[in-house]
Scaffold this motif. Structure first.
Motif, PDB file in Angstrom:
ATOM      1  N   MET A 194       0.811  -1.214   0.000  1.00 41.40           N
ATOM      2  CA  MET A 194       0.000   0.000   0.000  1.00 41.40           C
ATOM      3  C   MET A 194       0.851   1.275   0.000  1.00 41.40           C
ATOM      4  O   MET A 194       0.438   2.295  -0.546  1.00 41.40           O
ATOM      5  CB  MET A 194      -0.938  -0.006   1.215  1.00 41.40           C
ATOM      6  N   ASP A 195       2.046   1.195   0.578  1.00 41.45           N
ATOM      7  CA  ASP A 195       2.923   2.361   0.605  1.00 41.45           C
ATOM      8  C   ASP A 195       3.840   2.416  -0.618  1.00 41.45           C
ATOM      9  O   ASP A 195       4.630   3.352  -0.765  1.00 41.45           O
ATOM     10  CB  ASP A 195       3.761   2.371   1.889  1.00 41.45           C
ATOM     11  N   ASP A 196       3.745   1.412  -1.502  1.00 37.85           N
ATOM     12  CA  ASP A 196       4.591   1.383  -2.698  1.00 37.85           C
ATOM     13  C   ASP A 196       3.879   0.594  -3.804  1.00 37.85           C
ATOM     14  O   ASP A 196       4.388  -0.406  -4.307  1.00 37.85           O
ATOM     15  CB  ASP A 196       5.954   0.754  -2.383  1.00 37.85           C
ATOM     16  N   ASN A 198       3.460   1.316  -6.770  1.00 34.41           N
ATOM     17  CA  ASN A 198       4.201   1.377  -8.029  1.00 34.41           C
ATOM     18  C   ASN A 198       5.511   0.591  -7.973  1.00 34.41           C
ATOM     19  O   ASN A 198       6.268   0.595  -8.943  1.00 34.41           O
ATOM     20  CB  ASN A 198       4.480   2.834  -8.406  1.00 34.41           C
ATOM     21  N   ARG A 199       5.767  -0.037  -6.821  1.00 32.06           N
ATOM     22  CA  ARG A 199       6.894  -0.956  -6.645  1.00 32.06           C
ATOM     23  C   ARG A 199       8.226  -0.328  -7.054  1.00 32.06           C
ATOM     24  O   ARG A 199       9.038  -0.938  -7.757  1.00 32.06           O
ATOM     25  CB  ARG A 199       6.632  -2.259  -7.405  1.00 32.06           C
ATOM     26  N   ARG A 200       8.432   0.895  -6.588  1.00 35.07           N
ATOM     27  CA  ARG A 200       9.675   1.590  -6.936  1.00 35.07           C
ATOM     28  C   ARG A 200      10.840   1.190  -6.026  1.00 35.07           C
ATOM     29  O   ARG A 200      12.000   1.360  -6.394  1.00 35.07           O
ATOM     30  CB  ARG A 200       9.445   3.097  -6.877  1.00 35.07           C
ATOM     31  N   ALA A 201      10.539   0.676  -4.830  1.00 35.64           N
ATOM     32  CA  ALA A 201      11.600   0.317  -3.895  1.00 35.64           C
ATOM     33  C   ALA A 201      12.476  -0.793  -4.461  1.00 35.64           C
ATOM     34  O   ALA A 201      13.701  -0.739  -4.395  1.00 35.64           O
ATOM     35  CB  ALA A 201      11.006  -0.096  -2.548  1.00 35.64           C
ATOM     36  N   CYS A 202      11.830  -1.814  -5.025  1.00 37.61           N
ATOM     37  CA  CYS A 202      12.567  -2.928  -5.639  1.00 37.61           C
ATOM     38  C   CYS A 202      11.646  -3.598  -6.641  1.00 37.61           C
ATOM     39  O   CYS A 202      10.722  -4.310  -6.265  1.00 37.61           O
ATOM     40  CB  CYS A 202      13.032  -3.924  -4.573  1.00 37.61           C
ATOM     41  N   LEU A 306      -6.061 -13.210   1.637  1.00 35.35           N
ATOM     42  CA  LEU A 306      -5.847 -11.772   1.730  1.00 35.35           C
ATOM     43  C   LEU A 306      -6.942 -10.975   1.017  1.00 35.35           C
ATOM     44  O   LEU A 306      -7.257  -9.856   1.411  1.00 35.35           O
ATOM     45  CB  LEU A 306      -4.477 -11.424   1.129  1.00 35.35           C
ATOM     46  N   SER A 307      -7.542 -11.568  -0.010  1.00 31.14           N
ATOM     47  CA  SER A 307      -8.551 -10.847  -0.794  1.00 31.14           C
ATOM     48  C   SER A 307      -9.831 -10.593  -0.010  1.00 31.14           C
ATOM     49  O   SER A 307     -10.634  -9.734  -0.391  1.00 31.14           O
ATOM     50  CB  SER A 307      -8.880 -11.619  -2.082  1.00 31.14           C
ATOM     51  N   TYR A 308     -10.037 -11.336   1.086  1.00 32.40           N
ATOM     52  CA  TYR A 308     -11.242 -11.165   1.901  1.00 32.40           C
ATOM     53  C   TYR A 308     -11.032 -10.175   3.053  1.00 32.40           C
ATOM     54  O   TYR A 308     -11.933  -9.984   3.867  1.00 32.40           O
ATOM     55  CB  TYR A 308     -11.688 -12.516   2.462  1.00 32.40           C
ATOM     56  N   ASP A 309      -9.862  -9.558   3.105  1.00 34.04           N
ATOM     57  CA  ASP A 309      -9.563  -8.588   4.160  1.00 34.04           C
ATOM     58  C   ASP A 309     -10.328  -7.294   3.857  1.00 34.04           C
ATOM     59  O   ASP A 309      -9.933  -6.509   2.997  1.00 34.04           O
ATOM     60  CB  ASP A 309      -8.053  -8.338   4.191  1.00 34.04           C
ATOM     61  N   SER A 310     -11.426  -7.064   4.561  1.00 31.65           N
ATOM     62  CA  SER A 310     -12.290  -5.922   4.269  1.00 31.65           C
ATOM     63  C   SER A 310     -11.583  -4.594   4.521  1.00 31.65           C
ATOM     64  O   SER A 310     -11.840  -3.604   3.828  1.00 31.65           O
ATOM     65  CB  SER A 310     -13.581  -5.993   5.099  1.00 31.65           C
ATOM     66  N   GLU A 311     -10.676  -4.568   5.489  1.00 34.62           N
ATOM     67  CA  GLU A 311      -9.934  -3.334   5.760  1.00 34.62           C
ATOM     68  C   GLU A 311      -8.992  -3.022   4.595  1.00 34.62           C
ATOM     69  O   GLU A 311      -8.885  -1.869   4.163  1.00 34.62           O
ATOM     70  CB  GLU A 311      -9.137  -3.474   7.055  1.00 34.62           C
ATOM     71  N   LEU A 312      -8.336  -4.046   4.068  1.00 38.82           N
ATOM     72  CA  LEU A 312      -7.440  -3.854   2.926  1.00 38.82           C
ATOM     73  C   LEU A 312      -8.238  -3.449   1.686  1.00 38.82           C
ATOM     74  O   LEU A 312      -7.798  -2.587   0.909  1.00 38.82           O
ATOM     75  CB  LEU A 312      -6.654  -5.138   2.655  1.00 38.82           C
ATOM     76  N   GLN A 313      -9.403  -4.050   1.503  1.00 39.86           N
ATOM     77  CA  GLN A 313     -10.271  -3.665   0.378  1.00 39.86           C
ATOM     78  C   GLN A 313     -10.595  -2.175   0.434  1.00 39.86           C
ATOM     79  O   GLN A 313     -10.500  -1.463  -0.573  1.00 39.86           O
ATOM     80  CB  GLN A 313     -11.575  -4.462   0.421  1.00 39.86           C
ATOM     81  N   ALA A 314     -10.985  -1.710   1.615  1.00 46.83           N
ATOM     82  CA  ALA A 314     -11.372  -0.310   1.781  1.00 46.83           C
ATOM     83  C   ALA A 314     -10.172   0.618   1.611  1.00 46.83           C
ATOM     84  O   ALA A 314     -10.285   1.699   1.009  1.00 46.83           O
ATOM     85  CB  ALA A 314     -12.008  -0.101   3.157  1.00 46.83           C
ATOM     86  N   GLN A 315      -9.011   0.199   2.131  1.00 49.11           N
ATOM     87  CA  GLN A 315      -7.798   1.011   1.986  1.00 49.11           C
ATOM     88  C   GLN A 315      -7.407   1.158   0.520  1.00 49.11           C
ATOM     89  O   GLN A 315      -7.050   2.256   0.069  1.00 49.11           O
ATOM     90  CB  GLN A 315      -6.642   0.378   2.772  1.00 49.11           C
ATOM     91  N   LEU A 316      -7.464   0.049  -0.209  1.00 52.61           N
ATOM     92  CA  LEU A 316      -7.100   0.086  -1.633  1.00 52.61           C
ATOM     93  C   LEU A 316      -8.089   0.951  -2.406  1.00 52.61           C
ATOM     94  O   LEU A 316      -7.689   1.719  -3.292  1.00 52.61           O
ATOM     95  CB  LEU A 316      -7.069  -1.330  -2.212  1.00 52.61           C
ATOM     96  N   TRP A 317      -9.360   0.860  -2.074  1.00 52.63           N
ATOM     97  CA  TRP A 317     -10.378   1.688  -2.739  1.00 52.63           C
ATOM     98  C   TRP A 317     -10.085   3.178  -2.516  1.00 52.63           C
ATOM     99  O   TRP A 317     -10.086   3.973  -3.464  1.00 52.63           O
ATOM    100  CB  TRP A 317     -11.762   1.338  -2.200  1.00 52.63           C
ATOM    101  N   THR A 318      -9.827   3.542  -1.258  1.00 54.88           N
ATOM    102  CA  THR A 318      -9.549   4.943  -0.926  1.00 54.88           C
ATOM    103  C   THR A 318      -8.297   5.437  -1.645  1.00 54.88           C
ATOM    104  O   THR A 318      -8.288   6.533  -2.222  1.00 54.88           O
ATOM    105  CB  THR A 318      -9.380   5.102   0.593  1.00 54.88           C
ATOM    106  N   LYS A 319      -7.253   4.629  -1.616  1.00 57.42           N
ATOM    107  CA  LYS A 319      -6.003   5.008  -2.270  1.00 57.42           C
ATOM    108  C   LYS A 319      -6.192   5.129  -3.785  1.00 57.42           C
ATOM    109  O   LYS A 319      -5.669   6.064  -4.414  1.00 57.42           O
ATOM    110  CB  LYS A 319      -4.925   3.961  -1.969  1.00 57.42           C
TER     111      LYS A 319
END
Length: 329
Positions: A194-196, A198-202, A306-319
Motif C-alpha cells: 500500500m505504501d509502494d 508502483n513498486r519503486r523500492a525494488c 488476503l482478498s477477503y480482508d475488508s480493511e485492505l479492500q477499503a484502503q485500496l479503494w480509498t487510495k
C-alpha cells in the motif's frame, strides 16, 4: 548495489508465481475445460469489453455479439479493432459490434472514452474488464504509474467508477447489470504494498503482475459491498480463465518461452475455452443476481485469504480514488 533483501524481493514473487502456474497446469492436466450452458438471448443489452481485439477478449466480444448484444470493443489498437469487428460481422452475429479507442494506461484516455460513451445516451448492461499485460519490463505510464498496476487494475478501476451510474440506471431486479473483472491464479501469489503500489523500492515484474491481479479481486469484493449497500441492481464478479495460450506469455524469458511452447499445446486452454468463464459471468442465467464471487472453471472458488480482508479492500479503494482523482462516495 543490490542486497540480499532486494534479491529476496525479486525471487520471492517469481517463485510464488511459478508455483501457482504449476498448480494450475496440474489441474488442467486432469480436468476438462468448463463447458458453457445454454445462454439466454441478450437482445437490447449493451456491453463494453476491454482488450476485445484478440485472445480471450475477442472471444468474449464475439460470443456476446452472437447472443444479440450491442458490443463495444475497447482497445488501443485501431487496426486490430477494425479486423475484429470485421470478423464478427462476417459471421452474421445477431448483435451489433463496433470498436472504440481506449488506452487504459492513460487516465486521460479513460475519461475521454467515458465521455464519448455517455454522449451517445446508450444504456450499459455488461462491463467486461478483460484487458491486461504480463511480465513487461519496468515501465511507467504517462501518469507515472507502474505499467501492470495501471493497465490491469487502476485504469479499470477508474473506468468502472465513471460508468457506475450507467450500469446502475440500466440494471433492474431480476435483470441486473454486471461487472466482470479478469483476474488470474497469480493473485494467490500477490502482495499489496500500500505504501509502494508502483513498486519503486525494488521492482519485480512477477510481483507487479501478481499485485495487479490481487488488486482486481479486492476491488471486486469492495465494489459488490458498495453496490449491495446502495440497493443497486448491479453485480460484480472476478473470473480466472486458467492458463490460456495467448499473447500474454510473449514477455517470458527466452528459455521459458522455449519450454512453454510444447507445454501450451497439451495443457493450456484455448482463448475460446479461457473466455468461457467471463462469458458465463456476463450472460448466464445462473449468475443472475450473483456477485462478490471468484469464478474458476465455471465454479465459485475461494480466492486468496488476503482478498477477503475488508480493511485492505477499503484502503485500496480509498487510495485508488486518490490516485485517479475521484471523489469518495
Amino acid at each position: 548495489m543490490w542486497s540480499w533483501s532486494d534479491l529476496g524481493s525479486v525471487l520471492g514473487p517469481l517463485l510464488r508465481l511459478y508455483m501457482c502456474g504449476i498448480k494450475v497446469l496440474l489441474y488442467q492436466a486432469f480436468n476438462r475445460s468448463f463447458t458453457l450452458p445454454a445462454l439466454p438471448r441478450q437482445s437490447g443489452r449493451v456491453a463494453i469489453v476491454t482488450g476485445g481485439t484478440r485472445g480471450m477478449g475477442f472471444e468474449t466480444a464475439r460470443r456476446l455479439a452472437h447472443l444479440g448484444m450491442h458490443v463495444i470493443i475497447a482497445g488501443n489498437e485501431p487496426e486490430e479493432g477494425a479486423a475484429a469487428v470485421r470478423t464478427i460481422r462476417q459471421e452474421d452475429a445477431e448483435g451489433r459490434v463496433e470498436f472504440v479507442f481506449l488506452d487504459l494506461t492513460s487516465l486521460k484516455s479513460v475519461r475521454h472514452f467515458v465521455q464519448v460513451f455517455k454522449a451517445r445516451g446508450l444504456p450499459l448492461h455488461v462491463l467486461v474488464n478483460n484487458a491486461g499485460t504480463m511480465l513487461v519490463p519496468e515501465l511507467q505510464t504517462e501518469d507515472g504509474f507502474e505499467f501492470h498496476f495501471c493497465l490491469n487494475y487502476l485504469g479499470h478501476f477508474l473506468l468502472t467508477n465513471l460508468l457506475l451510474d450507467d450500469l446502475q440506471r440500466s440494471g433492474r431486479p431480476g435483470r441486473c447489470s454486471r461487472v466482470v473483472n479478469m483476474s488470474s491464479a497469480t493473485h494467490y501469489a500477490g502482495v499489496i504494498h500500500m505504501d509502494d503500489l508502483n513498486r519503486r523500492a525494488c521492482y519485480s515484474s512477477h510481483g507487479a503482475y501478481a499485485q495487479s491481479k490481487l488488486a482486481l479481486v479486492l476491488f471486486t469484493y469492495q465494489l459488490q459491498e458498495r453496490l449491495s449497500a446502495g440497493g443497486f441492481s448491479v453485480t460484480a464478479s472476478a473470473v480466472d480463465p486458467g492458463m490460456v495460450d495467448t499473447a500474454l506469455y510473449d514477455n517470458l524469458w527466452s528459455l521459458a518461452q522455449a519450454l512453454k511452447r510444447p507445454v501450451a499445446k497439451v495443457l493450456f486452454r484455448t482463448p475460446a475455452e479461457g473466455a468461457s468463464v467471463s462469458i458465463f459471468a456476463a450472460a448466464a442465467s445462473e449468475m443472475e443476481g450473483v456477485g462478490g464471487v471468484y469464478l474458476y472453471n465455471g465454479q465459485k472458488t475461494q480466492s486468496a485469504r488476503l482478498s477477503y480482508d475488508s480493511e485492505l479492500q477499503a484502503q485500496l479503494w480509498t487510495k485508488s480514488c486518490q490516485l485517479c482523482g475521484l471523489q469518495q462516495a
